[in-house]
Design a protein around this motif. Structure first.
Motif, PDB file in Angstrom:
ATOM      1  N   ASN A 279      23.675 -10.544  26.025  1.00  0.00           N
ATOM      2  CA  ASN A 279      23.736  -9.843  24.744  1.00  0.00           C
ATOM      3  C   ASN A 279      23.404 -10.755  23.570  1.00  0.00           C
ATOM      4  O   ASN A 279      22.782 -10.315  22.595  1.00  0.00           O
ATOM      5  CB  ASN A 279      25.105  -9.182  24.556  1.00  0.00           C
ATOM      6  N   VAL A 280      23.786 -12.026  23.645  1.00  0.00           N
ATOM      7  CA  VAL A 280      23.412 -12.965  22.590  1.00  0.00           C
ATOM      8  C   VAL A 280      21.892 -13.104  22.532  1.00  0.00           C
ATOM      9  O   VAL A 280      21.290 -13.052  21.452  1.00  0.00           O
ATOM     10  CB  VAL A 280      24.096 -14.341  22.798  1.00  0.00           C
ATOM     11  N   CYS A 281      21.257 -13.252  23.684  1.00  0.00           N
ATOM     12  CA  CYS A 281      19.788 -13.339  23.724  1.00  0.00           C
ATOM     13  C   CYS A 281      19.145 -12.104  23.100  1.00  0.00           C
ATOM     14  O   CYS A 281      18.222 -12.217  22.292  1.00  0.00           O
ATOM     15  CB  CYS A 281      19.295 -13.495  25.158  1.00  0.00           C
ATOM     16  N   ALA A 282      19.627 -10.948  23.515  1.00  0.00           N
ATOM     17  CA  ALA A 282      19.055  -9.696  23.013  1.00  0.00           C
ATOM     18  C   ALA A 282      19.240  -9.569  21.503  1.00  0.00           C
ATOM     19  O   ALA A 282      18.305  -9.176  20.794  1.00  0.00           O
ATOM     20  CB  ALA A 282      19.679  -8.509  23.735  1.00  0.00           C
ATOM     21  N   ALA A 283      20.421  -9.915  21.010  1.00  0.00           N
ATOM     22  CA  ALA A 283      20.692  -9.799  19.568  1.00  0.00           C
ATOM     23  C   ALA A 283      19.797 -10.737  18.772  1.00  0.00           C
ATOM     24  O   ALA A 283      19.217 -10.341  17.753  1.00  0.00           O
ATOM     25  CB  ALA A 283      22.170 -10.097  19.294  1.00  0.00           C
ATOM     26  N   LEU A 284      19.651 -11.977  19.231  1.00  0.00           N
ATOM     27  CA  LEU A 284      18.802 -12.935  18.520  1.00  0.00           C
ATOM     28  C   LEU A 284      17.336 -12.529  18.557  1.00  0.00           C
ATOM     29  O   LEU A 284      16.630 -12.593  17.555  1.00  0.00           O
ATOM     30  CB  LEU A 284      18.987 -14.339  19.115  1.00  0.00           C
ATOM     31  N   LYS A 285      16.881 -12.090  19.728  1.00  0.00           N
ATOM     32  CA  LYS A 285      15.472 -11.670  19.859  1.00  0.00           C
ATOM     33  C   LYS A 285      15.193 -10.448  18.988  1.00  0.00           C
ATOM     34  O   LYS A 285      14.158 -10.370  18.321  1.00  0.00           O
ATOM     35  CB  LYS A 285      15.151 -11.375  21.327  1.00  0.00           C
ATOM     36  N   GLU A 286      16.144  -9.505  18.991  1.00  0.00           N
ATOM     37  CA  GLU A 286      15.947  -8.294  18.192  1.00  0.00           C
ATOM     38  C   GLU A 286      15.920  -8.611  16.701  1.00  0.00           C
ATOM     39  O   GLU A 286      15.099  -8.082  15.964  1.00  0.00           O
ATOM     40  CB  GLU A 286      17.069  -7.293  18.497  1.00  0.00           C
ATOM     41  N   GLN A 287      16.813  -9.491  16.257  1.00  0.00           N
ATOM     42  CA  GLN A 287      16.876  -9.812  14.828  1.00  0.00           C
ATOM     43  C   GLN A 287      15.672 -10.624  14.366  1.00  0.00           C
ATOM     44  O   GLN A 287      15.076 -10.330  13.353  1.00  0.00           O
ATOM     45  CB  GLN A 287      18.161 -10.583  14.503  1.00  0.00           C
ATOM     46  N   PHE A 288      15.326 -11.663  15.124  1.00  0.00           N
ATOM     47  CA  PHE A 288      14.334 -12.609  14.634  1.00  0.00           C
ATOM     48  C   PHE A 288      12.952 -12.457  15.260  1.00  0.00           C
ATOM     49  O   PHE A 288      11.992 -13.033  14.751  1.00  0.00           O
ATOM     50  CB  PHE A 288      14.843 -14.045  14.833  1.00  0.00           C
ATOM     51  N   GLY A 289      12.836 -11.725  16.364  1.00  0.00           N
ATOM     52  CA  GLY A 289      11.532 -11.509  16.980  1.00  0.00           C
ATOM     53  C   GLY A 289      10.907 -12.764  17.560  1.00  0.00           C
ATOM     54  O   GLY A 289       9.687 -12.848  17.696  1.00  0.00           O
ATOM     55  N   TRP A 290      11.735 -13.740  17.923  1.00  0.00           N
ATOM     56  CA  TRP A 290      11.208 -14.975  18.482  1.00  0.00           C
ATOM     57  C   TRP A 290      10.487 -14.714  19.792  1.00  0.00           C
ATOM     58  O   TRP A 290      10.741 -13.738  20.486  1.00  0.00           O
ATOM     59  CB  TRP A 290      12.325 -15.979  18.704  1.00  0.00           C
ATOM     60  N   PHE A 291       9.617 -15.630  20.173  1.00  0.00           N
ATOM     61  CA  PHE A 291       8.821 -15.495  21.388  1.00  0.00           C
ATOM     62  C   PHE A 291       9.700 -15.490  22.645  1.00  0.00           C
ATOM     63  O   PHE A 291       9.501 -14.694  23.562  1.00  0.00           O
ATOM     64  CB  PHE A 291       7.796 -16.641  21.456  1.00  0.00           C
ATOM     65  N   TRP A 292      10.691 -16.391  22.675  1.00  0.00           N
ATOM     66  CA  TRP A 292      11.540 -16.523  23.857  1.00  0.00           C
ATOM     67  C   TRP A 292      12.910 -17.023  23.425  1.00  0.00           C
ATOM     68  O   TRP A 292      13.024 -17.937  22.605  1.00  0.00           O
ATOM     69  CB  TRP A 292      10.924 -17.524  24.836  1.00  0.00           C
ATOM     70  N   VAL A 293      13.956 -16.418  23.970  1.00  0.00           N
ATOM     71  CA  VAL A 293      15.336 -16.820  23.705  1.00  0.00           C
ATOM     72  C   VAL A 293      16.074 -16.792  25.032  1.00  0.00           C
ATOM     73  O   VAL A 293      16.067 -15.764  25.714  1.00  0.00           O
ATOM     74  CB  VAL A 293      16.046 -15.848  22.739  1.00  0.00           C
ATOM     75  N   GLY A 294      16.703 -17.903  25.408  1.00  0.00           N
ATOM     76  CA  GLY A 294      17.425 -17.870  26.666  1.00  0.00           C
ATOM     77  C   GLY A 294      18.331 -19.059  26.886  1.00  0.00           C
ATOM     78  O   GLY A 294      18.330 -20.021  26.124  1.00  0.00           O
ATOM     79  N   PHE A 295      19.092 -18.943  27.946  1.00  0.00           N
ATOM     80  CA  PHE A 295      20.041 -19.984  28.337  1.00  0.00           C
ATOM     81  C   PHE A 295      19.620 -20.615  29.652  1.00  0.00           C
ATOM     82  O   PHE A 295      19.090 -19.938  30.541  1.00  0.00           O
ATOM     83  CB  PHE A 295      21.442 -19.379  28.513  1.00  0.00           C
ATOM     84  N   TYR A 296      19.865 -21.899  29.744  1.00  0.00           N
ATOM     85  CA  TYR A 296      19.809 -22.628  31.001  1.00  0.00           C
ATOM     86  C   TYR A 296      21.202 -23.185  31.238  1.00  0.00           C
ATOM     87  O   TYR A 296      21.838 -23.687  30.302  1.00  0.00           O
ATOM     88  CB  TYR A 296      18.795 -23.784  30.930  1.00  0.00           C
ATOM     89  N   LEU A 297      21.686 -23.091  32.467  1.00  0.00           N
ATOM     90  CA  LEU A 297      23.029 -23.539  32.793  1.00  0.00           C
ATOM     91  C   LEU A 297      22.985 -24.755  33.708  1.00  0.00           C
ATOM     92  O   LEU A 297      22.150 -24.819  34.620  1.00  0.00           O
ATOM     93  CB  LEU A 297      23.805 -22.414  33.465  1.00  0.00           C
ATOM     94  N   VAL A 298      23.877 -25.702  33.453  1.00  0.00           N
ATOM     95  CA  VAL A 298      23.960 -26.894  34.285  1.00  0.00           C
ATOM     96  C   VAL A 298      24.534 -26.498  35.637  1.00  0.00           C
ATOM     97  O   VAL A 298      25.611 -25.908  35.738  1.00  0.00           O
ATOM     98  CB  VAL A 298      24.851 -27.966  33.631  1.00  0.00           C
ATOM     99  N   LYS A 299      23.771 -26.797  36.675  1.00  0.00           N
ATOM    100  CA  LYS A 299      24.211 -26.591  38.049  1.00  0.00           C
ATOM    101  C   LYS A 299      23.825 -27.835  38.814  1.00  0.00           C
ATOM    102  O   LYS A 299      22.636 -28.077  39.042  1.00  0.00           O
ATOM    103  CB  LYS A 299      23.585 -25.340  38.657  1.00  0.00           C
ATOM    104  N   SER A 300      24.835 -28.621  39.143  1.00  0.00           N
ATOM    105  CA  SER A 300      24.633 -29.886  39.841  1.00  0.00           C
ATOM    106  C   SER A 300      23.809 -30.823  38.962  1.00  0.00           C
ATOM    107  O   SER A 300      24.236 -31.165  37.869  1.00  0.00           O
ATOM    108  CB  SER A 300      23.990 -29.650  41.204  1.00  0.00           C
TER     109      SER A 300
END
Length: 162
Positions: free
Chosen positions: A40-61
């Motif tokens: 939902n954070v990604c969607a809200a930011l993308k909807e508001q600002f129209g950026w090309f790409w918004v996302g998270f990467y998570l530390v795994k190992s």
């Protein structure tokens, strides 16, 4: 809560953030699923600002693994210290890149990306992930983005770990 956001793309960048942040807070309140909240954070930011790409990467190992995002397909795994995301993780700091072609070791997941901001998600002194935002325009991100996106991250982390 209703999930419709009040979007005002004609306001200044600061005004857009100041309108959006309380909406994100309300959207996440009461929801304990971290993946759903990141989405939902990604969607809200993308909807508001129209950026090309918004996302998270998570530390795994020993690597960052792609999490929720909005935009075209992306790199799935990134090693610590590699590219902007891996560098943000290794250096435990926000990195703003005005021109990705000038960043040594930039990982080009999409050639349309021209500038980027990556912010670490820090919990108890450890990086647990990064928020990655790309724009198709050069020099798109600045200190204002850093200040407000750090607030968004804190809302997200507080909701997960409190």
């Amino acid at each position: 809560m209703a999930e419709d956001l009040i979007i005002n793309k004609t306001a200044s960048k600061t005004e857009q953030y100041e309108s959006l942040i309380p909406q994100i807070q309300a959207l996440l309140t009461g929801e304990t699923d971290f993946v759903a909240n990141m989405a939902n954070v990604c969607a809200a930011l993308k909807e508001q600002f129209g950026w090309f790409w918004v996302g998270f990467y998570l530390v795994k190992s020993d690597e960052l693994v792609l999490g929720p995002f909005q935009g075209p397909v992306a790199c799935t795994r990134i090693k610590k210290g590699k590219g902007v995301c891996g560098s943000s993780w290794a250096e435990v700091k926000t990195i703003i890149v005005p021109d990705v072609d000038q960043f040594p070791g930039h990982i080009a997941c999409a050639t349309a990306s021209k500038s980027e901001i990556v912010l670490p998600l820090i919990k108890d002194g450890e990086v647990v992930g990064v928020l990655d935002v790309d724009s198709e325009y050069l020099n798109h991100f600045d200190d204002t983005d850093q200040i407000y996106l750090e607030q968004v991250i804190q809302i997200l982390l507080n909701n997960k770990f409190n």
